[in-house]
Design a protein around this motif. Sequence first.
Motif, short mmCIF file in Angstrom:
data_model
loop_
_atom_site.label_atom_id
_atom_site.label_comp_id
_atom_site.label_asym_id
_atom_site.label_seq_id
_atom_site.Cartn_x
_atom_site.Cartn_y
_atom_site.Cartn_z
N ALA A 1 0.83 -1.21 0.00
CA ALA A 1 0.00 0.00 0.00
C ALA A 1 0.86 1.25 0.00
O ALA A 1 0.54 2.25 -0.67
CB ALA A 1 -0.93 0.00 1.21
N MET A 2 1.95 1.25 0.75
CA MET A 2 2.84 2.41 0.79
C MET A 2 3.48 2.63 -0.57
O MET A 2 3.58 3.77 -1.05
CB MET A 2 3.91 2.24 1.87
N SER A 3 3.93 1.56 -1.21
CA SER A 3 4.52 1.67 -2.55
C SER A 3 3.54 2.29 -3.53
O SER A 3 3.89 3.18 -4.31
CB SER A 3 4.96 0.29 -3.06
N LEU A 4 2.29 1.82 -3.49
CA LEU A 4 1.30 2.30 -4.44
C LEU A 4 0.91 3.75 -4.16
O LEU A 4 0.61 4.51 -5.09
CB LEU A 4 0.07 1.39 -4.43
N LEU A 5 0.89 4.13 -2.89
CA LEU A 5 0.62 5.54 -2.57
C LEU A 5 1.73 6.43 -3.13
O LEU A 5 1.46 7.52 -3.65
CB LEU A 5 0.50 5.72 -1.06
N LEU A 6 2.97 5.97 -3.03
CA LEU A 6 4.09 6.74 -3.58
C LEU A 6 3.96 6.84 -5.10
O LEU A 6 4.13 7.92 -5.68
CB LEU A 6 5.41 6.07 -3.21
N VAL A 7 3.67 5.73 -5.76
CA VAL A 7 3.56 5.73 -7.22
C VAL A 7 2.41 6.62 -7.68
O VAL A 7 2.50 7.29 -8.71
CB VAL A 7 3.37 4.29 -7.75
N ASN A 8 1.34 6.65 -6.89
CA ASN A 8 0.18 7.44 -7.30
C ASN A 8 0.35 8.94 -7.08
O ASN A 8 -0.61 9.70 -7.24
CB ASN A 8 -1.08 6.93 -6.58
N THR A 9 1.56 9.35 -6.73
CA THR A 9 1.85 10.79 -6.70
C THR A 9 2.27 11.29 -8.08
O THR A 9 2.57 12.47 -8.24
CB THR A 9 2.95 11.12 -5.69
N TRP A 10 2.28 10.41 -9.10
CA TRP A 10 2.73 10.84 -10.42
C TRP A 10 1.88 12.00 -10.98
O TRP A 10 2.44 12.86 -11.69
CB TRP A 10 2.75 9.66 -11.41
N PRO A 11 0.55 12.06 -10.72
CA PRO A 11 -0.19 13.23 -11.25
C PRO A 11 0.35 14.55 -10.71
O PRO A 11 0.37 15.56 -11.42
CB PRO A 11 -1.62 12.98 -10.79
N MET A 12 0.80 14.54 -9.46
CA MET A 12 1.38 15.75 -8.86
C MET A 12 2.65 16.14 -9.62
O MET A 12 2.86 17.33 -9.93
CB MET A 12 1.68 15.49 -7.39
N MET A 13 3.49 15.17 -9.92
CA MET A 13 4.71 15.45 -10.68
C MET A 13 4.37 15.94 -12.08
O MET A 13 5.03 16.86 -12.60
CB MET A 13 5.56 14.17 -10.77
N PHE A 14 3.34 15.35 -12.69
CA PHE A 14 2.92 15.75 -14.03
C PHE A 14 2.46 17.21 -14.04
O PHE A 14 2.81 17.98 -14.94
CB PHE A 14 1.79 14.83 -14.51
N ILE A 15 1.68 17.58 -13.04
CA ILE A 15 1.18 18.95 -12.95
C ILE A 15 2.32 19.94 -12.75
O ILE A 15 2.38 20.99 -13.40
CB ILE A 15 0.15 19.07 -11.80
N LEU A 16 3.24 19.60 -11.86
CA LEU A 16 4.39 20.49 -11.62
C LEU A 16 5.22 20.67 -12.89
O LEU A 16 5.65 21.78 -13.22
CB LEU A 16 5.25 19.93 -10.50
N ALA A 17 5.43 19.56 -13.62
CA ALA A 17 6.17 19.64 -14.87
C ALA A 17 5.43 20.49 -15.89
O ALA A 17 6.06 21.27 -16.65
CB ALA A 17 6.41 18.24 -15.43
N SER A 18 4.12 20.38 -15.92
CA SER A 18 3.31 21.17 -16.85
C SER A 18 3.44 22.66 -16.56
O SER A 18 3.49 23.48 -17.47
CB SER A 18 1.84 20.74 -16.78
N TRP A 19 3.49 23.01 -15.28
CA TRP A 19 3.68 24.41 -14.90
C TRP A 19 5.06 24.90 -15.32
O TRP A 19 5.20 25.97 -15.91
CB TRP A 19 3.52 24.56 -13.39
N ILE A 20 6.07 24.08 -15.02
CA ILE A 20 7.46 24.48 -15.32
C ILE A 20 7.67 24.63 -16.82
O ILE A 20 8.35 25.56 -17.28
CB ILE A 20 8.45 23.45 -14.74
#
Length: 296
Positions: free
Chosen positions: A98-117
């Motif tokens: 569950a911890m691994s999957l919670l970490l992996v599911n932060t990818w939308p946050m990274m995607f949004i930050l990259a989109s802003w940058i």
Amino acid sequence: MPQLIHRPYAILILVVTATLFAGNHISARIAFEHDTGLLLAILLRGLTALSLMLIIAYRQRASFAIPAGQRFWVFSLGILIALQSLCLYSSIVRIPVAMSLLLVNTWPMMFILASWIMGKRQPDALTFGLLFFILVGLALVLDVTSLGNMTAEKQIGIILGLLAALFLAITMWLTQYHLHALPGSVRSAYTMMTVVAVMIIAGAMDWVPGGLKVPQATEGWFGLLGLSILYGIAFTLLFVLAPRLDMGRNSPVLNFEPVASLFLGFVFLGQFLLPMQLVGGAIVIAGILAIGFKGQ
């Protein structure tokens, strides 16, 4: 345009799909606990998905020709998925699923930050607030106050989970901005071909010691078979029905995967998180869902 499935049924299908994906990771942990090689697990899973994608592409009479300008991106996509799979499964071996999957599911946050940058999207206060909300939840999940007391294996597991999220975010970026015109079945088939090839080469070169080792117990074989079948069904179900599921509106439901993994991990692996970590997990999932549904 294909007729959309009624939303309650679409959400149910996505919940089932997320549960199947979670079951795939639980099966992987069982397989690894019985000495199954990391590369063998990804190889068999990739072969199952590849076979299904080739069948779908054949039935759709899709052309496998790739425009010259997109060949590099198609190859890159396969490499990224191979790396993402290696990082995720390596993380699952070291920390609760569950911890691994919670970490992996932060990818939308990274995607949004990259989109802003990269100037693809304009920052807005609400999304920024939700990202901060997710980070607070993630800090609770990881129990950051005790990171220094964690074993090296657990720390590596956390890093690998975040790397898996990063690779997945890059994959989604390439798919959206460089490969959106390529038919999904063809793109997925080439991706899985690359993943399978990478696993075979890595095994032959012994880049991952014991990477192609077969399970040493019946439970390991069941785990290996389970991860291949569950992933293949979930991957195909999502791919085949995606045009009718209104994914632009309903895709955040797939974040049910870590929730399903909590239950399955407790039942089949005896894994559990501390109450504060569960609160953090709920915050992470709520934040991701809020971002996904915002503006729908």
